[in-house]
Design a protein around this motif. Structure first.
Motif, PDB file in Angstrom:
ATOM      1  N   VAL A 155       0.799  -1.225  -0.082  1.00  0.00           N
ATOM      2  CA  VAL A 155       0.309   0.346  -0.088  1.00  0.00           C
ATOM      3  C   VAL A 155       0.760   1.468   0.731  1.00  0.00           C
ATOM      4  O   VAL A 155       1.815   1.438   0.800  1.00  0.00           O
ATOM      5  CB  VAL A 155      -0.690   0.008   1.480  1.00  0.00           C
ATOM      6  CG1 VAL A 155      -1.837   1.260   1.701  1.00  0.00           C
ATOM      7  CG2 VAL A 155      -1.850  -1.383   1.538  1.00  0.00           C
ATOM      8  N   ILE A 156       0.554   1.918  -0.854  1.00  0.00           N
ATOM      9  CA  ILE A 156       0.961   3.508  -1.028  1.00  0.00           C
ATOM     10  C   ILE A 156       1.054   4.703   0.362  1.00  0.00           C
ATOM     11  O   ILE A 156      -0.107   5.003  -0.095  1.00  0.00           O
ATOM     12  CB  ILE A 156       1.203   3.808  -2.104  1.00  0.00           C
ATOM     13  CG1 ILE A 156       2.277   3.002  -2.822  1.00  0.00           C
ATOM     14  CG2 ILE A 156       1.768   5.317  -2.681  1.00  0.00           C
ATOM     15  CD1 ILE A 156       1.963   3.573  -4.279  1.00  0.00           C
ATOM     16  N   PRO A 157       1.121   5.004   1.196  1.00  0.00           N
ATOM     17  CA  PRO A 157       0.538   6.000   1.807  1.00  0.00           C
ATOM     18  C   PRO A 157       0.718   7.749   1.033  1.00  0.00           C
ATOM     19  O   PRO A 157       1.452   7.949   0.833  1.00  0.00           O
ATOM     20  CB  PRO A 157       1.681   5.989   3.446  1.00  0.00           C
ATOM     21  CG  PRO A 157       2.122   5.128   3.171  1.00  0.00           C
ATOM     22  CD  PRO A 157       2.562   4.641   1.671  1.00  0.00           C
ATOM     23  N   THR A 158      -0.072   7.964   1.098  1.00  0.00           N
ATOM     24  CA  THR A 158      -0.519   9.577   0.513  1.00  0.00           C
ATOM     25  C   THR A 158      -1.494   9.986   1.914  1.00  0.00           C
ATOM     26  O   THR A 158      -1.796   9.920   2.955  1.00  0.00           O
ATOM     27  CB  THR A 158      -0.809   9.209  -0.351  1.00  0.00           C
ATOM     28  OG1 THR A 158      -2.677   9.006   0.134  1.00  0.00           O
ATOM     29  CG2 THR A 158      -0.248   8.147  -1.346  1.00  0.00           C
ATOM     30  N   LYS A 159      -1.805  11.505   1.361  1.00  0.00           N
ATOM     31  CA  LYS A 159      -2.729  11.987   2.116  1.00  0.00           C
ATOM     32  C   LYS A 159      -3.882  12.373   2.253  1.00  0.00           C
ATOM     33  O   LYS A 159      -4.690  12.889   2.819  1.00  0.00           O
ATOM     34  CB  LYS A 159      -2.240  13.902   2.138  1.00  0.00           C
ATOM     35  CG  LYS A 159      -0.267  14.046   2.178  1.00  0.00           C
ATOM     36  CD  LYS A 159       0.228  14.067   3.706  1.00  0.00           C
ATOM     37  CE  LYS A 159       1.334  14.836   3.388  1.00  0.00           C
ATOM     38  NZ  LYS A 159       1.663  14.065   5.288  1.00  0.00           N
ATOM     39  N   TYR A 160      -4.244  11.661   1.099  1.00  0.00           N
ATOM     40  CA  TYR A 160      -5.601  11.216   0.407  1.00  0.00           C
ATOM     41  C   TYR A 160      -6.681  10.063   1.830  1.00  0.00           C
ATOM     42  O   TYR A 160      -6.009   9.557   1.995  1.00  0.00           O
ATOM     43  CB  TYR A 160      -5.751  10.587  -0.717  1.00  0.00           C
ATOM     44  CG  TYR A 160      -6.642  10.731  -1.166  1.00  0.00           C
ATOM     45  CD1 TYR A 160      -7.405  11.948  -1.734  1.00  0.00           C
ATOM     46  CD2 TYR A 160      -8.046   9.565  -1.853  1.00  0.00           C
ATOM     47  CE1 TYR A 160      -8.453  12.266  -2.842  1.00  0.00           C
ATOM     48  CE2 TYR A 160      -9.013   9.976  -2.413  1.00  0.00           C
ATOM     49  CZ  TYR A 160      -9.032  11.305  -3.097  1.00  0.00           C
ATOM     50  OH  TYR A 160     -10.529  11.556  -3.159  1.00  0.00           O
ATOM     51  N   PRO A 161      -7.502  10.955   2.097  1.00  0.00           N
ATOM     52  CA  PRO A 161      -8.363   9.757   2.666  1.00  0.00           C
ATOM     53  C   PRO A 161      -8.105   8.278   2.653  1.00  0.00           C
ATOM     54  O   PRO A 161      -8.495   7.567   3.623  1.00  0.00           O
ATOM     55  CB  PRO A 161      -9.761  10.333   2.875  1.00  0.00           C
ATOM     56  CG  PRO A 161      -9.316  12.238   2.366  1.00  0.00           C
ATOM     57  CD  PRO A 161      -8.455  11.699   1.340  1.00  0.00           C
ATOM     58  N   VAL A 162      -8.117   8.212   1.174  1.00  0.00           N
ATOM     59  CA  VAL A 162      -7.997   6.427   0.701  1.00  0.00           C
ATOM     60  C   VAL A 162      -6.807   6.187   0.869  1.00  0.00           C
ATOM     61  O   VAL A 162      -6.399   7.022  -0.353  1.00  0.00           O
ATOM     62  CB  VAL A 162      -8.955   6.556  -0.152  1.00  0.00           C
ATOM     63  CG1 VAL A 162      -8.866   4.554  -0.642  1.00  0.00           C
ATOM     64  CG2 VAL A 162     -10.613   6.284   0.575  1.00  0.00           C
ATOM     65  N   PRO A 163      -6.290   5.642   0.897  1.00  0.00           N
ATOM     66  CA  PRO A 163      -4.127   5.168   0.473  1.00  0.00           C
ATOM     67  C   PRO A 163      -4.475   4.265  -0.654  1.00  0.00           C
ATOM     68  O   PRO A 163      -5.812   3.772  -1.194  1.00  0.00           O
ATOM     69  CB  PRO A 163      -4.067   3.484   1.745  1.00  0.00           C
ATOM     70  CG  PRO A 163      -5.107   3.626   2.340  1.00  0.00           C
ATOM     71  CD  PRO A 163      -6.505   4.343   2.658  1.00  0.00           C
ATOM     72  N   ALA A 214      -5.274  15.508  -2.601  1.00  0.00           N
ATOM     73  CA  ALA A 214      -5.745  14.840  -4.140  1.00  0.00           C
ATOM     74  C   ALA A 214      -4.847  14.889  -4.466  1.00  0.00           C
ATOM     75  O   ALA A 214      -4.120  13.428  -5.647  1.00  0.00           O
ATOM     76  CB  ALA A 214      -6.670  16.012  -4.647  1.00  0.00           C
ATOM     77  N   TRP A 215      -3.329  15.824  -5.498  1.00  0.00           N
ATOM     78  CA  TRP A 215      -2.341  15.638  -5.486  1.00  0.00           C
ATOM     79  C   TRP A 215      -1.425  14.582  -5.526  1.00  0.00           C
ATOM     80  O   TRP A 215      -1.413  13.588  -6.031  1.00  0.00           O
ATOM     81  CB  TRP A 215      -1.777  17.180  -5.885  1.00  0.00           C
ATOM     82  CG  TRP A 215      -2.615  17.365  -6.423  1.00  0.00           C
ATOM     83  CD1 TRP A 215      -3.564  17.978  -6.887  1.00  0.00           C
ATOM     84  CD2 TRP A 215      -2.173  19.042  -6.430  1.00  0.00           C
ATOM     85  NE1 TRP A 215      -4.265  19.054  -6.959  1.00  0.00           N
ATOM     86  CE2 TRP A 215      -3.200  20.204  -7.163  1.00  0.00           C
ATOM     87  CE3 TRP A 215      -0.744  20.113  -5.752  1.00  0.00           C
ATOM     88  CZ2 TRP A 215      -3.387  21.702  -6.997  1.00  0.00           C
ATOM     89  CZ3 TRP A 215      -0.585  21.356  -6.609  1.00  0.00           C
ATOM     90  CH2 TRP A 215      -2.562  21.958  -6.578  1.00  0.00           C
ATOM     91  N   ASP A 216      -1.800  14.051  -4.025  1.00  0.00           N
ATOM     92  CA  ASP A 216      -0.766  13.249  -3.438  1.00  0.00           C
ATOM     93  C   ASP A 216      -1.727  12.097  -3.316  1.00  0.00           C
ATOM     94  O   ASP A 216      -0.675  10.818  -4.370  1.00  0.00           O
ATOM     95  CB  ASP A 216      -0.741  13.195  -1.937  1.00  0.00           C
ATOM     96  CG  ASP A 216       0.685  12.402  -1.229  1.00  0.00           C
ATOM     97  OD1 ASP A 216       1.735  12.461  -1.998  1.00  0.00           O
ATOM     98  OD2 ASP A 216       0.430  12.165  -0.467  1.00  0.00           O
ATOM     99  N   PHE A 217      -2.728  11.957  -3.734  1.00  0.00           N
ATOM    100  CA  PHE A 217      -3.424  10.789  -4.452  1.00  0.00           C
ATOM    101  C   PHE A 217      -2.765  10.007  -5.651  1.00  0.00           C
ATOM    102  O   PHE A 217      -2.376   9.283  -5.949  1.00  0.00           O
ATOM    103  CB  PHE A 217      -4.746  10.673  -4.138  1.00  0.00           C
ATOM    104  CG  PHE A 217      -5.540   9.616  -4.819  1.00  0.00           C
ATOM    105  CD1 PHE A 217      -5.872   8.120  -4.795  1.00  0.00           C
ATOM    106  CD2 PHE A 217      -6.119   9.342  -6.149  1.00  0.00           C
ATOM    107  CE1 PHE A 217      -6.523   6.513  -5.129  1.00  0.00           C
ATOM    108  CE2 PHE A 217      -5.932   8.669  -7.062  1.00  0.00           C
ATOM    109  CZ  PHE A 217      -6.922   7.552  -5.998  1.00  0.00           C
ATOM    110  N   TRP A 218      -3.479  11.033  -6.516  1.00  0.00           N
ATOM    111  CA  TRP A 218      -2.774  10.382  -8.666  1.00  0.00           C
ATOM    112  C   TRP A 218      -1.011  10.215  -8.137  1.00  0.00           C
ATOM    113  O   TRP A 218      -0.071   9.400  -8.899  1.00  0.00           O
ATOM    114  CB  TRP A 218      -2.807  11.715  -9.075  1.00  0.00           C
ATOM    115  CG  TRP A 218      -4.559  11.868  -9.562  1.00  0.00           C
ATOM    116  CD1 TRP A 218      -5.392  12.880  -9.304  1.00  0.00           C
ATOM    117  CD2 TRP A 218      -4.802  10.696  -9.817  1.00  0.00           C
ATOM    118  NE1 TRP A 218      -6.353  13.210  -9.114  1.00  0.00           N
ATOM    119  CE2 TRP A 218      -5.906  11.617 -10.004  1.00  0.00           C
ATOM    120  CE3 TRP A 218      -4.447   9.638 -10.812  1.00  0.00           C
ATOM    121  CZ2 TRP A 218      -7.343  10.483 -10.794  1.00  0.00           C
ATOM    122  CZ3 TRP A 218      -5.715   8.603 -10.904  1.00  0.00           C
ATOM    123  CH2 TRP A 218      -6.686   9.283 -11.461  1.00  0.00           C
TER     124      TRP A 218
END
Length: 177
Positions: free
Chosen positions: A113-121, A157-161
């Motif tokens: 799993v790639i951790p991001t600032k988005y609410p969903v990994p 959102a940008w971190d998700f992408w």
């Protein structure tokens, strides 16, 4: 499902990497006049029910059985069922995935799993190896737009992408950024 009356349209401005509402990014080519921005926000629709990948997959496989061979074009969240539809239907001859929300991987090869600032990994989806093999025999084109950071971003959102690109591209031999 219950739909909240809370407006969240401006979130999509950032999710689609047009800038940080209300400021457009310098390189964004979207028209900045009031009428165009109004039309952009009018395309937003709330989720009106459960995102049920098996139901979506079976419905599209049935439609393809009626229509015959096709190239499947998916976008964003629709990229998730797109992979399953392509694996389930012989009538999907090729896949064009525009910024798919994630990717499928053969069981036993699922990346971390790639951790991001988005609410969903950001995480892949494991599928049986024989189903994945079906997908690999079809031509696939994957497209991503501009303004995806290469380093972690404080903008969720940008971190998700960024995470989605990290999930996919290092694992594709011969794929250029």
């Amino acid at each position: 499902m219950t739909i909240s009356a809370t407006p969240d349209d401006q979130t999509w401005f950032t999710q689609f990497r047009m800038g940080l509402w209300p400021t457009f990014g310098d390189n964004v080519k979207f028209p900045r006049d009031e009428k165009s921005v109004d039309q952009f926000f009018r395309q937003m629709t709330p989720d009106t029910g459960e995102f049920d990948v098996p139901v979506i997959t079976s419905a599209l496989v049935a439609a393809l059985a009626e229509s015959g061979p096709a190239s499947l074009v998916s976008h964003s969240q629709g990229g998730i069922p797109g992979w399953f539809i392509a694996m389930a239907s012989e009538n999907v001859e090729s896949v064009i995935a525009i910024e798919p929300g994630t990717f499928v991987f053969p069981e036993g090869e699922l990346p971390d799993v790639i951790p991001t600032k988005y609410p969903v990994p950001v995480q892949g989806i494991a599928v049986p190896a024989d189903r994945f093999e079906v997908l690999t025999r079809k031509p696939i084109a994957i497209y991503f737009g501009d303004n995806i950071p290469s380093e972690p971003s404080e903008v969720p959102a940008w971190d998700f992408w960024r995470g989605v690109l990290e999930l996919r591209f290092p694992r594709c031999a011969g794929v250029a950024d």
